[in-house]
Design a protein around this motif. Structure first.
Motif, PDB file in Angstrom:
ATOM      1  N   LEU A  45       0.852  -1.204  -0.017  1.00 42.64           N
ATOM      2  CA  LEU A  45      -0.128   0.017   0.013  1.00 42.64           C
ATOM      3  C   LEU A  45       0.768   1.122  -0.108  1.00 42.64           C
ATOM      4  O   LEU A  45       1.931   1.052   0.825  1.00 42.64           O
ATOM      5  CB  LEU A  45      -1.074  -0.191   1.197  1.00 42.64           C
ATOM      6  CG  LEU A  45      -1.582   1.177   1.314  1.00 42.64           C
ATOM      7  CD1 LEU A  45      -2.911   1.343   0.550  1.00 42.64           C
ATOM      8  CD2 LEU A  45      -2.369   1.287   3.043  1.00 42.64           C
ATOM      9  N   THR A  46       0.614   2.342  -0.899  1.00 43.45           N
ATOM     10  CA  THR A  46       1.641   3.276  -0.814  1.00 43.45           C
ATOM     11  C   THR A  46       0.667   4.758  -0.623  1.00 43.45           C
ATOM     12  O   THR A  46      -0.309   4.720  -0.789  1.00 43.45           O
ATOM     13  CB  THR A  46       2.329   3.626  -2.327  1.00 43.45           C
ATOM     14  OG1 THR A  46       3.098   4.237  -2.514  1.00 43.45           O
ATOM     15  CG2 THR A  46       1.197   3.422  -3.373  1.00 43.45           C
ATOM     16  N   SER A  47       1.560   5.606   0.178  1.00 44.66           N
ATOM     17  CA  SER A  47       1.253   6.941   0.075  1.00 44.66           C
ATOM     18  C   SER A  47       1.336   7.748  -1.124  1.00 44.66           C
ATOM     19  O   SER A  47       1.019   8.900  -1.052  1.00 44.66           O
ATOM     20  CB  SER A  47       2.205   7.604   1.209  1.00 44.66           C
ATOM     21  OG  SER A  47       3.341   7.813   1.080  1.00 44.66           O
ATOM     22  N   THR A  53       1.474  13.891   5.665  1.00 43.88           N
ATOM     23  CA  THR A  53       2.047  13.890   6.999  1.00 43.88           C
ATOM     24  C   THR A  53       2.167  12.783   7.404  1.00 43.88           C
ATOM     25  O   THR A  53       1.364  11.737   7.050  1.00 43.88           O
ATOM     26  CB  THR A  53       1.236  14.831   7.779  1.00 43.88           C
ATOM     27  OG1 THR A  53      -0.147  14.296   7.914  1.00 43.88           O
ATOM     28  CG2 THR A  53       1.138  16.217   7.314  1.00 43.88           C
ATOM     29  N   ASP A  54       2.873  12.352   8.572  1.00 40.11           N
ATOM     30  CA  ASP A  54       3.069  11.262   9.374  1.00 40.11           C
ATOM     31  C   ASP A  54       1.582  10.670   9.854  1.00 40.11           C
ATOM     32  O   ASP A  54       1.003   9.762   9.716  1.00 40.11           O
ATOM     33  CB  ASP A  54       3.852  11.309  10.637  1.00 40.11           C
ATOM     34  CG  ASP A  54       5.172  11.543  10.392  1.00 40.11           C
ATOM     35  OD1 ASP A  54       5.589  11.140   9.279  1.00 40.11           O
ATOM     36  OD2 ASP A  54       6.035  11.739  11.203  1.00 40.11           O
ATOM     37  N   ASP A  59      -3.171   7.173   9.376  1.00 35.96           N
ATOM     38  CA  ASP A  59      -4.484   7.037   8.990  1.00 35.96           C
ATOM     39  C   ASP A  59      -4.877   6.049   8.077  1.00 35.96           C
ATOM     40  O   ASP A  59      -5.758   5.407   7.991  1.00 35.96           O
ATOM     41  CB  ASP A  59      -5.318   8.244   8.903  1.00 35.96           C
ATOM     42  CG  ASP A  59      -5.097   9.210  10.199  1.00 35.96           C
ATOM     43  OD1 ASP A  59      -5.168   8.756  11.494  1.00 35.96           O
ATOM     44  OD2 ASP A  59      -5.523  10.481  10.065  1.00 35.96           O
ATOM     45  N   ILE A  60      -3.838   6.169   6.811  1.00 35.86           N
ATOM     46  CA  ILE A  60      -4.176   5.226   5.694  1.00 35.86           C
ATOM     47  C   ILE A  60      -3.945   3.644   5.981  1.00 35.86           C
ATOM     48  O   ILE A  60      -4.584   3.020   5.906  1.00 35.86           O
ATOM     49  CB  ILE A  60      -3.066   5.762   4.660  1.00 35.86           C
ATOM     50  CG1 ILE A  60      -3.560   6.805   3.990  1.00 35.86           C
ATOM     51  CG2 ILE A  60      -2.912   4.521   3.475  1.00 35.86           C
ATOM     52  CD1 ILE A  60      -2.452   7.573   3.272  1.00 35.86           C
ATOM     53  N   PHE A  74       3.805  -1.280   3.644  1.00 39.13           N
ATOM     54  CA  PHE A  74       3.477   0.298   3.236  1.00 39.13           C
ATOM     55  C   PHE A  74       4.750   1.092   2.733  1.00 39.13           C
ATOM     56  O   PHE A  74       5.709   0.948   3.272  1.00 39.13           O
ATOM     57  CB  PHE A  74       2.904   0.860   4.588  1.00 39.13           C
ATOM     58  CG  PHE A  74       2.669   2.531   4.422  1.00 39.13           C
ATOM     59  CD1 PHE A  74       1.180   2.696   3.858  1.00 39.13           C
ATOM     60  CD2 PHE A  74       3.600   3.272   4.753  1.00 39.13           C
ATOM     61  CE1 PHE A  74       0.908   3.847   3.722  1.00 39.13           C
ATOM     62  CE2 PHE A  74       3.100   4.562   4.692  1.00 39.13           C
ATOM     63  CZ  PHE A  74       1.675   4.882   4.224  1.00 39.13           C
ATOM     64  N   TRP A  75       4.448   1.597   1.660  1.00 40.72           N
ATOM     65  CA  TRP A  75       5.477   2.155   0.645  1.00 40.72           C
ATOM     66  C   TRP A  75       5.666   3.526   0.717  1.00 40.72           C
ATOM     67  O   TRP A  75       4.427   4.246   0.286  1.00 40.72           O
ATOM     68  CB  TRP A  75       5.519   1.530  -0.777  1.00 40.72           C
ATOM     69  CG  TRP A  75       6.426   2.129  -1.795  1.00 40.72           C
ATOM     70  CD1 TRP A  75       7.276   2.899  -1.318  1.00 40.72           C
ATOM     71  CD2 TRP A  75       6.288   1.744  -2.987  1.00 40.72           C
ATOM     72  NE1 TRP A  75       7.890   3.306  -2.781  1.00 40.72           N
ATOM     73  CE2 TRP A  75       7.475   2.579  -3.687  1.00 40.72           C
ATOM     74  CE3 TRP A  75       5.390   0.865  -3.926  1.00 40.72           C
ATOM     75  CZ2 TRP A  75       7.270   2.468  -5.198  1.00 40.72           C
ATOM     76  CZ3 TRP A  75       5.547   0.861  -4.944  1.00 40.72           C
ATOM     77  CH2 TRP A  75       6.534   1.664  -5.866  1.00 40.72           C
TER      78      TRP A  75
END
Length: 206
Positions: A45-47, A53-54, A59-60, A74-75
């Protein structure tokens, strides 16, 4: 590197031949564990980079966990570094502007690291993945200003200001190792993602 030369037999369509190639790669060229089982690639899963923000990233991750999304990594992609103060967490504005300054942006990441994000990822059963591109350096960046000219390769015909970190120079190599070691240990990175959006063999290595 190994080279495989395969001949498409008469009557075999290109589409069918691709299936033959894929089956060959799966059977003989894909990595396996000691028991012979195929290693499964991470489904991250990527931001999507940028200056999220952190808290937005946490939250994601929480949403993915609560909804059983099934991701195992998480990427954080490009755009997390540098010293921009006019940060828009919904945009990907700054990813090229601070190459060579591999410090988490303190507007989006006030702790100066990604420990909150990596902890949230680990709590959700994910590995933490961080993107970096250490070989591309801008003159006014941390590496650009701290390294001697011999540790940075330039190309006078280049249309931008990027320099190439000279890994053949001990000072350039040490800078890469120190930078990446700091990032990996300082944020509990599980998977490091290397990138190089330039062509070193064109001009820089001549």
């Amino acid at each position: 590197p190994s080279i495989v030369l395969m001949r498409r037999a008469p009557g075999v369509s290109p589409r069918a031949f691709r299936t033959v190639k894929h089956r060959f790669i799966r059977a003989f060229k894909s990595p396996r564990d000691a028991s012979g089982n195929l290693f499964k690639p991470l489904m991250p899963l990527t931001s999507d980079g940028g200056m999220k923000t952190d808290q937005m990233m946490v939250d994601i991750i929480k949403w993915a966990k609560d909804n059983n999304l099934g991701c195992d990594g998480f990427w954080i992609d490009a755009g997390w570094n540098g010293y921009a103060t006019d940060v828009d967490p919904m945009k990907w504005t700054y990813w090229r502007k601070y190459h060579g300054s591999w410090t988490p942006n303190r507007v989006s990441h006030p702790d100066g690291d990604f420990k909150r994000v990596s902890a949230a990822a680990h709590d959700a059963g994910m590995k933490f993945i961080l993107w970096c591109e250490p070989e591309r350096v801008l003159p006014d960046s941390d590496l650009g200003k701290s390294l001697p000219p011999e540790a940075l390769l330039t190309w006078k015909g280049c249309t931008d200001d990027f320099m190439l970190l000279n890994l053949g120079d001990p000072r350039g190599c040490d800078a890469a190792v120190d930078t990446l070691s700091r990032l990996i240990s300082g944020s509990n990175v599980d998977v490091y993602r290397q990138d190089c959006n330039m062509r070193p063999f064109v001009k820089y290595w001549e």
